[in-house]
Design a protein around this motif. Structure first.
Motif, PDB file in Angstrom:
ATOM      1  N   ILE A   5    -117.138  38.791 -19.635  1.00 37.63           N
ATOM      2  CA  ILE A   5    -118.470  38.836 -20.081  1.00 37.63           C
ATOM      3  C   ILE A   5    -118.901  37.590 -20.735  1.00 37.63           C
ATOM      4  O   ILE A   5    -119.827  36.822 -20.612  1.00 37.63           O
ATOM      5  CB  ILE A   5    -118.969  40.182 -20.610  1.00 37.63           C
ATOM      6  N   TRP A   6    -118.211  37.339 -21.591  1.00 35.90           N
ATOM      7  CA  TRP A   6    -118.305  36.154 -22.711  1.00 35.90           C
ATOM      8  C   TRP A   6    -118.072  35.038 -21.903  1.00 35.90           C
ATOM      9  O   TRP A   6    -118.885  33.945 -22.027  1.00 35.90           O
ATOM     10  CB  TRP A   6    -117.196  36.053 -23.792  1.00 35.90           C
ATOM     11  N   ARG A   9    -121.236  34.499 -19.819  1.00 35.82           N
ATOM     12  CA  ARG A   9    -122.476  33.965 -20.485  1.00 35.82           C
ATOM     13  C   ARG A   9    -122.260  32.650 -20.908  1.00 35.82           C
ATOM     14  O   ARG A   9    -123.156  31.825 -20.949  1.00 35.82           O
ATOM     15  CB  ARG A   9    -122.473  35.054 -21.707  1.00 35.82           C
ATOM     16  N   GLN A  10    -121.122  32.133 -21.434  1.00 35.92           N
ATOM     17  CA  GLN A  10    -121.053  30.833 -21.713  1.00 35.92           C
ATOM     18  C   GLN A  10    -121.185  29.848 -20.415  1.00 35.92           C
ATOM     19  O   GLN A  10    -121.660  28.887 -20.801  1.00 35.92           O
ATOM     20  CB  GLN A  10    -119.508  30.662 -22.085  1.00 35.92           C
ATOM     21  N   ALA A  12    -123.217  30.522 -18.259  1.00 37.28           N
ATOM     22  CA  ALA A  12    -124.519  30.414 -17.815  1.00 37.28           C
ATOM     23  C   ALA A  12    -125.391  29.480 -18.786  1.00 37.28           C
ATOM     24  O   ALA A  12    -126.370  28.816 -18.358  1.00 37.28           O
ATOM     25  CB  ALA A  12    -125.152  31.933 -17.788  1.00 37.28           C
ATOM     26  N   ARG A  13    -125.070  29.421 -20.288  1.00 36.84           N
ATOM     27  CA  ARG A  13    -125.460  28.688 -21.157  1.00 36.84           C
ATOM     28  C   ARG A  13    -125.312  26.935 -20.748  1.00 36.84           C
ATOM     29  O   ARG A  13    -126.160  26.205 -21.046  1.00 36.84           O
ATOM     30  CB  ARG A  13    -124.901  28.731 -22.300  1.00 36.84           C
TER      31      ARG A  13
END
Length: 69
Positions: A5-6, A9-10, A12-13
């Motif tokens: 998940i991390w 998200r990373q 996507a950023r």
């Protein structure tokens, strides 16, 4: 699981926000072999990551003309 998940998200950023004209330009890329204008604008979008609103309107008209054939 938390690591996945991390990482998602990373990633996507790092990608940044989707540009407002991206779906339109995907259609233009699909039809680029039929129009030199669409080929040029698609290359410009890939290089710069954006196009002007005026260019987007011209792309919409060009796509409509090609699809009407």
């Amino acid at each position: 699981m938390a690591i996945r998940i991390w990482r998602a998200r990373q990633a996507a950023r790092e990608r940044g926000p989707v540009h407002i004209h991206e779906p339109l330009m995907k259609r233009a890329e699909a039809l680029a072999d039929k129009s030199p204008f669409l080929r040029k604008v698609s290359a410009e979008f890939k290089a710069n990551g954006h196009i002007s609103n005026r260019q987007a309107e011209a792309v919409k008209k060009a796509i409509a003309r090609i699809e009407a054939r």
